[in-house]
Structure formats: structure tokens, C-alpha cells
Motif scaffolding. Sequence first.
Motif, short mmCIF file in Angstrom:
data_model
loop_
_atom_site.label_atom_id
_atom_site.label_comp_id
_atom_site.label_asym_id
_atom_site.label_seq_id
_atom_site.Cartn_x
_atom_site.Cartn_y
_atom_site.Cartn_z
N ASP B 179 68.49 28.82 13.15
CA ASP B 179 69.02 28.80 14.52
C ASP B 179 69.77 30.08 14.88
OD1 ASP B 179 68.30 26.03 14.89
OD2 ASP B 179 70.01 25.52 13.61
N MET B 180 70.06 30.91 13.85
CA MET B 180 71.10 31.91 14.04
C MET B 180 70.69 33.15 14.83
SD MET B 180 73.97 30.83 12.86
CE MET B 180 74.35 29.20 12.18
N GLU B 181 69.41 33.44 14.82
CA GLU B 181 68.95 34.68 15.45
C GLU B 181 69.58 34.85 16.84
OE1 GLU B 181 66.37 38.17 15.26
OE2 GLU B 181 66.42 36.55 13.80
N GLU B 182 69.40 33.82 17.60
CA GLU B 182 70.02 33.86 18.93
C GLU B 182 70.53 32.44 19.19
OE1 GLU B 182 68.65 35.67 23.20
OE2 GLU B 182 67.32 35.90 21.49
N LEU B 183 71.71 32.19 18.71
CA LEU B 183 72.20 30.81 18.67
C LEU B 183 72.48 30.26 20.06
CD1 LEU B 183 72.93 28.48 16.76
CD2 LEU B 183 75.25 29.37 16.69
N THR B 184 71.81 29.18 20.38
CA THR B 184 72.06 28.48 21.64
C THR B 184 72.10 26.99 21.34
OG1 THR B 184 69.69 28.40 22.04
CG2 THR B 184 70.91 30.16 23.15
N ILE B 185 72.46 26.23 22.34
CA ILE B 185 72.41 24.78 22.17
C ILE B 185 70.95 24.35 22.24
CG2 ILE B 185 73.10 22.56 23.15
CD1 ILE B 185 75.54 23.91 24.33
N GLU B 228 77.15 33.15 9.90
CA GLU B 228 77.01 31.81 10.49
C GLU B 228 78.28 31.38 11.21
OE1 GLU B 228 75.44 28.75 7.96
OE2 GLU B 228 73.81 30.00 7.20
N VAL B 229 79.42 31.63 10.55
CA VAL B 229 80.69 31.24 11.16
C VAL B 229 80.93 32.01 12.46
CG1 VAL B 229 83.20 31.36 10.86
CG2 VAL B 229 81.78 30.48 9.01
#
Lengths: 269, 269
Positions: B179-185, B228-229
Motif C-alpha cells: 500500500d505504501m507507494e502512494e498511501l491512500t484510503i 511505513e510509520v
Amino acid sequence: MRSAFYISDGTAITSEVFGNALLSLFPTKFEHHTISFIETTEKALLTKARINKASSRGGKPALVFHTFVNNEVREIIESCDAILYNFLEPFVAPLEKELSIKAKPKTHRTHSMHEKSYDYRIDAVNYALTNDDGSNVTNYEEADVILVGVSRSGKTPSALYLALQYGIKAANYPFTDDDMEELTIPNFLKPFHKKLFGLTIDAQRLIDIRDGRMANSKYSSARQCRMEVREVEKLYKNEKIPFINTTKLSVEEITAKILAETGLQRYKY
Amino acid sequence: MRSAFYISDGTAITSEVFGNALLSLFPTKFEHHTISFIETTEKALLTKARINKASSRGGKPALVFHTFVNNEVREIIESCDAILYNFLEPFVAPLEKELSIKAKPKTHRTHSMHEKSYDYRIDAVNYALTNDDGSNVTNYEEADVILVGVSRSGKTPSALYLALQYGIKAANYPFTDDDMEELTIPNFLKPFHKKLFGLTIDAQRLIDIRDGRMANSKYSSARQCRMEVREVEKLYKNEKIPFINTTKLSVEEITAKILAETGLQRYKY
């Protein structure tokens, strides 16, 4: 309805648990409110306003059960239009005298993280999840206790409660229809006979619970439920597996009885 | 070491929680013992013998915190060679006066099954298990709250605690490396934005926890944990998702803070 408030500058768990225990002695209904982390005068004033409002709305002053460590905040609360019960006050001075030491109130000590017990509990939760419902039958060396019983007799919530509250590793294994023909302890459980603890339940209650989940199925039929309960109880008796009937018990009572009967040690206090 | 006993003719949960809260105010170590369901004179006499033994072994009289409803049993306990703290006594008479009603002590009322709250809690536990760790993303209408956060930030124990203690249905969804590449809901969570509650954790603590589970992996690497954080905290801020840092918090504190911030109602008192 009269309001009861359980409040604190910490989690308010102590106020809530103890205040609720006291009120449960009285056959009266209350509107319950818990307010935690009242750590600033600002929050205390907001809480005071809320309590005063409840008092005037209820017609009778609210009951306020509290455990404050911060004196400034407590004084604001004590000026509320309410009946106040300070839970710490009657016990702290006598304990100070008995222990010949001053209390060192520190917010958030009671339910805060104790390094060791924290890891125990998280490990125990992971253990309970991994070994829930017979999903893994290779980890029983690690178990403190293995709950057995028919489906819907209370194994999973009890195992999780033992883990979360006490850091106890509880696996659980279900006896299903396939096991019933000639019910014995499965081979992989035999080496751990001493860790087994049985749950049983009244057949009628089992029928009701299963019916709520899978109506008009063999699984929820009276005949099936009665047979399963009869078979597991016979097994417990023949194999001398300690067991309790969970029909009228809360999760707290089930786990307290398991601890009392097995003598298992809590990892956390 | 001096002994502390938490005892009752019920589950002893009140004695344990409150007694432990009191002793946590003192920087002293104790040997803790909980003894529940002391319902008969026989059990009371056994308990008395155990307490007296602890008193003489410890050199100082044991501390005994108790909540008895049965008077006969309580009198036996009160004859122990120990320092006794009766938790009910200072509060019951004032409450009787205030409520103009006599206490109707009944063993096992406090932590026994209240018909409604029982089902709420079992349902909530089942809900938390079914919707743990993003395993099911189709049930969020039913959720009271949806905990989000990186792996090992405390979502699962918190969701289970909310369910077991308060009957609150908490789903939890993990943001993973993918999910981290471009984190969105994620799309399936968007309609439930108002139910989202974020957990975060200090990167160093996350590294330690993950290292304990999967040493020398990308998953536990400092670079990955920090990234991640950073990403989830950015998301919480951008999307105005309320969040807390769980690094120094116990499960009790995390859930108390979630309840305080969301205003979620407990189904059980």
C-alpha cells in the motif's frame, strides 16, 4: 434516570470496575458514564459541566466514583453538584501507615504497560489466535491450558480473555460431529492430557445459540446438540478432564473458574 | 516478600483490579495471589490457612483485599492473621443512605452474565475475529470502529479487548508494504471514513517487535519500519483520521483512549 459517573485522570478502569460492582448491589437502574484521562483543568471543567447537567436533568445529584492522582483536577471535580465517592481516600492513608512508606501517586501506573506483562499478553493473544478452534494441533507444548468442548460452548472468548487479561496461553480444540461416533481424546492431544480443560453447556442453550447462527440445520437440531453434550460430558468424566458448565456464566466467571480449578498462574497483575 | 491477597466469594475481579490499583501507588514489590469463589466455610478455612502461612513466611502480615457478600465466610477471613481491607464496607452504607434503599448483596452479580451484554460481547468477539487484519473487507457497515495501522502497531489485541470488555465491534485493517507507494484510503474503506481510527508506533519500537518475529527481513528493517510509520502518519494527518501512538501504552490505555476520542458507547457496564 439517575446518572453514575466513573472518572479518573487515568484509564478510569478502576473507577468503572469498582463503581459498577458497588452499584450492582442495588436493584436500581442508572445511566452509566465513564470519562477517562481527565488530566487538565480544562478537561476537569468540561467534565464538571457535564456532571452538573446530568444532576439537574436527572432530578437527583449524579453519583461520581473517582480515582484521581492529580490534586488540582480532583478539587475541581469535588466542587461538582454531585455525590462524590473517592475510592482511594479510605485506603491510601491506612496503607501508607501499614507499609511505612508514602504513596507515590503517578498517573497511569495501574493500567499502564509493565514491560514484561505486556509481551506476555501480546504473545498469548497471538498464541490463542493461532491455536483457535483446532486450526493448529502442533503447538500444544507451549499451551498453559487447552480448552475443549463442542462448538459454541464458549472456548474462543474464554481463550482470548485468558490471554488478554492474564497473559495465559490457551489453545482451544472443538469436538465436532465427526468425532462423536466414539468420542476419545485425539492422539495429538493425549500427551497434553493434564492441560485439558472441558467446557460444557446445557443442550437447550446450545440449541438456541446454534439456531441463531444456522437455523434448521443438523448442527442446531435438538437431537444433535443433546447427543454432543452427552458425549463430551461422558468423555470428561471417563477421562477425568476437569470441566465446567458455561450456560449461566459470563466470560469473566468462566475464566475465573478455570484459574481457580487449574491453579494456573497469572502472568500479569 | 510480603504477600497480597485479592479474594472474594465471586470472581474476585473487583478485589484484584482495585487492590492492584492501590498497591501500584507504592514502590514496593508484593507476591500477588487471587483466590476466587470462596463460597463455603470449608473453602474459607483453607484460605485462612493459606493466608496465615503467607503471613508467617513473609515475616510481615499479608495484606488481604476482599469483597464478600456472604457474612459467614467473611467473618472467617476477618479472623486471619493479616491486615484486612474490606472494599465494600466504606461505601455500601453511604450509598444505602443516598439511594434510600438497602443493598441486596447477591454473589456473582457484578461479573455475571447480563443477558443482553453477553450476546453483544460474543457477537463482537466473532466480529473482531472475522474482520481481523483485513481478512474480510465486506463487513464494515456493521463495525463500530475500524482500526488501521501498520503491521504490529497493536490493532488485533485492541480490537479484541474492545469486543470482550465493551461489546464494541472493531474491525482492523493493516497497511502493508504494497500500500505504501502512494498511501491512500483503500476504496472499500472510503465509505467508512468516519469509523477509521489510526494506530501508530515509534519506528524503533516497531523494528524491535518485528525483529523478534522475523529477524533480518525487509519487514523488520529500520528503513522499512521508518518509511511505513512516516507514510501512515502522513495519511492520518492528511485525511484527518484520529490516531494515537501506542508505543508506551497498554491495551487498556489504547482502548480507553479510543473510547475517549471517538465517544463510542460501551454496550456493557
